[in-house]
Design an enzyme around this catalytic site. Structure first.
Site, PDB file in Angstrom:
ATOM      1  CG  HIS A 195      10.156 -24.706  12.556  1.00 57.87           C
ATOM      2  ND1 HIS A 195      10.348 -24.577  13.911  1.00 57.87           N
ATOM      3  CD2 HIS A 195      11.237 -25.390  12.082  1.00 57.87           C
ATOM      4  CE1 HIS A 195      11.489 -25.174  14.248  1.00 57.87           C
ATOM      5  NE2 HIS A 195      12.051 -25.657  13.159  1.00 57.87           N
ATOM      6  CG  ASP A 213      -0.383   0.295   2.517  1.00 56.53           C
ATOM      7  OD1 ASP A 213       0.855   0.430   2.611  1.00 56.53           O
ATOM      8  OD2 ASP A 213      -1.144   0.423   3.498  1.00 56.53           O
ATOM      9  CB  THR A 218       2.114  -2.124  10.969  1.00 58.60           C
ATOM     10  OG1 THR A 218       0.952  -2.633  10.280  1.00 58.60           O
ATOM     11  CG2 THR A 218       1.786  -0.776  11.582  1.00 58.60           C
ATOM     12  CB  CYS A 220       1.033  -2.195   4.779  1.00 56.83           C
ATOM     13  SG  CYS A 220       0.855  -3.129   6.304  1.00 56.83           S
ATOM     14  CG  HIS A 259       8.581 -28.382  11.432  1.00 58.70           C
ATOM     15  ND1 HIS A 259       8.292 -27.831  12.652  1.00 58.70           N
ATOM     16  CD2 HIS A 259       9.871 -28.791  11.487  1.00 58.70           C
ATOM     17  CE1 HIS A 259       9.369 -27.889  13.425  1.00 58.70           C
ATOM     18  NE2 HIS A 259      10.335 -28.464  12.740  1.00 58.70           N
TER      19      HIS A 259
HETATM   20  C1  RB5 Z   1      -2.200   2.850   6.140  1.00 58.18           C
HETATM   21  O1  RB5 Z   1      -2.371   4.084   6.682  1.00 58.18           O
HETATM   22  C2  RB5 Z   1      -1.824   1.844   7.223  1.00 58.18           C
HETATM   23  O2  RB5 Z   1      -2.912   1.598   8.014  1.00 58.18           O
HETATM   24  C3  RB5 Z   1      -1.281   0.595   6.586  1.00 58.18           C
HETATM   25  O3  RB5 Z   1      -0.137   0.885   5.844  1.00 58.18           O
HETATM   26  C4  RB5 Z   1      -0.891  -0.526   7.526  1.00 58.18           C
HETATM   27  O4  RB5 Z   1      -0.007  -0.088   8.499  1.00 58.18           O
HETATM   28  C5  RB5 Z   1      -1.992  -1.315   8.055  1.00 58.18           C
HETATM   29  O5  RB5 Z   1      -1.828  -2.276   8.795  1.00 58.18           O
END
Ligand code: RB5
Length: 147
Positions: A100, A10, A69, A67, A135
Protein backbone atom coordinates in the site's frame (compact mmCIF):
# COMPACT_ATOMS: atom_id res chain seq x y z
CA UNK A 1 19.23 -7.92 -13.30
CA UNK A 2 18.21 -7.08 -9.75
CA UNK A 3 19.90 -4.11 -8.14
CA UNK A 4 21.85 -4.60 -4.89
CA UNK A 5 20.13 -3.85 -1.60
CA UNK A 6 21.55 -0.97 0.43
CA UNK A 7 22.34 -1.82 4.06
CA UNK A 8 23.23 0.52 6.92
CA UNK A 9 23.20 0.47 10.70
CA UNK A 10 24.42 2.36 13.70
CA UNK A 11 26.22 0.56 16.54
CA UNK A 12 22.87 -0.48 18.05
CA UNK A 13 21.84 -2.19 14.83
CA UNK A 14 25.22 -3.53 13.77
CA UNK A 15 24.74 -7.13 14.91
CA UNK A 16 21.26 -7.38 13.43
CA UNK A 17 22.60 -6.01 10.14
CA UNK A 18 25.26 -8.73 10.16
CA UNK A 19 22.63 -11.42 10.80
CA UNK A 20 20.46 -10.13 7.95
CA UNK A 21 23.53 -9.86 5.71
CA UNK A 22 24.31 -13.54 6.30
CA UNK A 23 20.72 -14.34 5.35
CA UNK A 24 20.98 -12.31 2.14
CA UNK A 25 24.12 -14.34 1.35
CA UNK A 26 22.13 -17.56 1.87
CA UNK A 27 19.43 -16.24 -0.45
CA UNK A 28 22.01 -15.23 -3.05
CA UNK A 29 20.92 -11.59 -2.95
CA UNK A 30 23.45 -8.84 -3.58
CA UNK A 31 23.89 -5.88 -1.26
CA UNK A 32 26.06 -2.86 -0.60
CA UNK A 33 26.99 -2.45 3.06
CA UNK A 34 27.30 1.24 3.92
CA UNK A 35 28.38 0.40 7.49
CA UNK A 36 28.79 0.67 10.32
CA UNK A 37 31.30 -2.16 10.57
CA UNK A 38 31.66 -2.51 14.35
CA UNK A 39 29.87 -1.83 17.62
CA UNK A 40 31.79 1.44 18.11
CA UNK A 41 29.39 4.33 18.62
CA UNK A 42 28.27 6.23 15.52
CA UNK A 43 25.37 8.58 14.77
CA UNK A 44 22.41 6.98 13.01
CA UNK A 45 21.62 9.95 10.69
CA UNK A 46 25.17 9.73 9.29
CA UNK A 47 24.65 6.03 8.62
CA UNK A 48 21.20 6.41 7.05
CA UNK A 49 22.16 9.04 4.47
CA UNK A 50 24.56 7.15 2.15
CA UNK A 51 22.18 4.17 1.95
CA UNK A 52 19.21 6.44 1.23
CA UNK A 53 21.22 8.35 -1.37
CA UNK A 54 21.94 5.03 -3.09
CA UNK A 55 18.19 4.40 -3.34
CA UNK A 56 17.37 7.90 -4.57
CA UNK A 57 20.16 7.79 -7.18
CA UNK A 58 18.87 4.45 -8.52
CA UNK A 59 21.98 2.49 -7.55
CA UNK A 60 19.71 0.43 -5.27
CA UNK A 61 15.92 -0.07 -5.28
CA UNK A 62 15.59 -0.65 -1.56
CA UNK A 63 17.49 -0.17 1.68
CA UNK A 64 17.44 -2.04 4.98
CA UNK A 65 18.36 0.10 7.98
CA UNK A 66 19.07 -0.96 11.56
CA UNK A 67 19.42 0.85 14.87
CA UNK A 68 18.47 0.11 18.46
CA UNK A 69 14.78 0.77 17.93
CA UNK A 70 14.54 1.33 14.16
CA UNK A 71 12.93 4.66 15.01
CA UNK A 72 15.81 7.12 14.83
CA UNK A 73 17.24 5.75 11.62
CA UNK A 74 13.78 5.69 9.97
CA UNK A 75 13.18 9.31 11.02
CA UNK A 76 16.47 10.31 9.40
CA UNK A 77 15.67 8.29 6.26
CA UNK A 78 12.25 9.92 5.86
CA UNK A 79 13.91 13.34 5.66
CA UNK A 80 15.47 12.32 2.34
CA UNK A 81 13.32 13.26 -0.65
CA UNK A 82 12.21 10.13 -2.49
CA UNK A 83 12.52 7.89 0.55
CA UNK A 84 9.51 6.20 2.09
CA UNK A 85 10.86 4.43 5.15
CA UNK A 86 8.82 2.21 7.42
CA UNK A 87 9.94 1.26 10.92
CA UNK A 88 8.40 -2.19 11.38
CA UNK A 89 8.31 -4.76 14.15
CA UNK A 90 5.86 -7.23 12.58
CA UNK A 91 5.41 -9.14 9.33
CA UNK A 92 1.95 -7.73 8.54
CA UNK A 93 3.26 -4.16 8.51
CA UNK A 94 6.19 -5.24 6.33
CA UNK A 95 3.82 -6.76 3.78
CA UNK A 96 1.39 -3.85 3.71
CA UNK A 97 3.98 -1.09 3.66
CA UNK A 98 5.07 -2.61 0.36
CA UNK A 99 1.54 -3.34 -0.96
CA UNK A 100 0.00 0.00 0.00
CA UNK A 101 2.81 2.51 0.74
CA UNK A 102 5.45 1.43 -1.79
CA UNK A 103 8.01 1.74 1.01
CA UNK A 104 11.55 1.64 -0.31
CA UNK A 105 13.27 1.48 3.07
CA UNK A 106 12.67 -0.94 5.93
CA UNK A 107 14.00 0.05 9.35
CA UNK A 108 14.38 -2.58 12.05
CA UNK A 109 15.23 -2.22 15.74
CA UNK A 110 17.72 -4.66 17.18
CA UNK A 111 16.30 -4.15 20.66
CA UNK A 112 12.82 -4.98 19.40
CA UNK A 113 13.12 -7.60 16.68
CA UNK A 114 15.20 -10.77 16.97
CA UNK A 115 17.23 -12.10 14.04
CA UNK A 116 14.83 -14.86 12.98
CA UNK A 117 11.82 -12.56 12.73
CA UNK A 118 14.00 -9.89 11.11
CA UNK A 119 15.06 -12.33 8.37
CA UNK A 120 11.43 -13.28 7.69
CA UNK A 121 10.38 -9.62 7.62
CA UNK A 122 13.19 -8.79 5.20
CA UNK A 123 12.09 -11.63 2.90
CA UNK A 124 8.53 -10.28 2.94
CA UNK A 125 9.66 -6.70 2.35
CA UNK A 126 11.89 -7.65 -0.57
CA UNK A 127 9.40 -9.96 -2.29
CA UNK A 128 6.11 -8.05 -1.94
CA UNK A 129 5.01 -5.86 -4.86
CA UNK A 130 3.30 -2.47 -4.65
CA UNK A 131 -0.38 -2.77 -5.65
CA UNK A 132 -0.61 0.63 -7.35
CA UNK A 133 -4.15 1.79 -8.23
CA UNK A 134 -5.73 3.92 -5.51
CA UNK A 135 -2.60 3.44 -3.42
CA UNK A 136 -0.49 5.17 -6.08
CA UNK A 137 -2.60 8.31 -5.63
CA UNK A 138 -2.06 8.22 -1.88
CA UNK A 139 1.68 7.60 -2.19
CA UNK A 140 1.89 10.56 -4.60
CA UNK A 141 0.10 12.68 -1.98
CA UNK A 142 2.60 11.58 0.65
CA UNK A 143 5.50 12.41 -1.66
CA UNK A 144 3.95 15.83 -2.46
CA UNK A 145 4.26 16.86 1.20
CA UNK A 146 8.01 17.25 0.66
CA UNK A 147 8.30 18.66 -2.90
C1 RB5 B 1 21.77 4.62 19.91
O1 RB5 B 1 22.11 4.59 21.23
C2 RB5 B 1 20.25 4.59 19.75
O2 RB5 B 1 19.73 5.79 20.15
C3 RB5 B 1 19.90 4.24 18.33
O3 RB5 B 1 20.40 2.99 18.00
C4 RB5 B 1 18.43 4.21 17.99
O4 RB5 B 1 17.73 3.37 18.85
C5 RB5 B 1 17.79 5.50 17.80
O5 RB5 B 1 16.61 5.63 17.49
Amino acid sequence: MAKPIALAADHGGFELKEAVKAHLDELGLEYIDFGTHSTASVDYPDMALPACDAVVSGQCDKALLFCGTGVGISMAANKVKGIRACCCSDSFSCEYTRRHNDANVLALGAGITGPNLAKRMVEIFLSTEFEGGRHARRVALVDSIQP
